[in-house]
Design a protein around this motif. Structure first.
Motif, PDB file in Angstrom:
ATOM      1  N   ASP A  20      58.679  49.652  36.442  1.00  0.00           N
ATOM      2  CA  ASP A  20      60.040  50.686  35.470  1.00  0.00           C
ATOM      3  C   ASP A  20      58.591  51.785  35.140  1.00  0.00           C
ATOM      4  N   ASP A  21      58.329  50.682  33.803  1.00  0.00           N
ATOM      5  CA  ASP A  21      56.943  51.697  33.181  1.00  0.00           C
ATOM      6  C   ASP A  21      56.741  52.779  33.981  1.00  0.00           C
ATOM      7  N   ARG A  24      58.941  55.597  34.944  1.00  0.00           N
ATOM      8  CA  ARG A  24      58.869  56.270  33.646  1.00  0.00           C
ATOM      9  C   ARG A  24      57.559  57.434  34.176  1.00  0.00           C
ATOM     10  N   GLU A  28      58.018  61.311  34.663  1.00  0.00           N
ATOM     11  CA  GLU A  28      57.500  62.553  32.809  1.00  0.00           C
ATOM     12  C   GLU A  28      56.350  63.249  33.393  1.00  0.00           C
TER      13      GLU A  28
END
Length: 120
Positions: A20-21, A24, A28
């Protein structure tokens, strides 16, 4: 003036990141690229394959050698780059500081030399 922002990170750290990180961070980065493109700063940006896919090429005494894998003992590896247009080094540094990858690694900002203009 053109500047290359060389993005360094620790591959093991990125590989250990929760999915998930990592997703993300990728989202971004895509949004950051789009913002830089819309503002007229982004010329080109690419992520690079892992360092194990790299080849290092040298020519010595007319003989070419190519070696695989890491070519230097470093903690961080080159993971990508963006080529930007900025007014000066200060603006290029500010832009590099907004890149999402700067939060998890480092970004080296280097001016691009126009060899044709320098040697004419």
């Amino acid at each position: 003036m053109k500047y290359v922002c060389l993005i360094y990170g620790v591959e093991e750290q990125l590989n250990a990141m929760p999915q998930d990180d990592l997703d993300r961070l990728i989202e971004e980065t895509a949004a950051s690229d789009e913002e830089l493109r819309a503002s007229g700063h982004l010329i080109l940006g690419e992520a690079l394959e892992h360092v194990h896919a790299a080849m290092t090429v040298r020519v010595r005494d007319g003989k070419l050698s190519a070696t695989t894998g890491p070519f230097a003992e470093t903690v961080e590896q080159l993971g990508g780059f963006v080529l930007i247009e900025a007014r000066d080094l200060n603006e290029a540094v500010r832009i590099a500081g907004r890149l999402p990858s700067a939060r998890v690694g480092s970004v080296e900002v280097r001016p691009v030399i126009d060899l044709a203009r320098e040697h004419s």
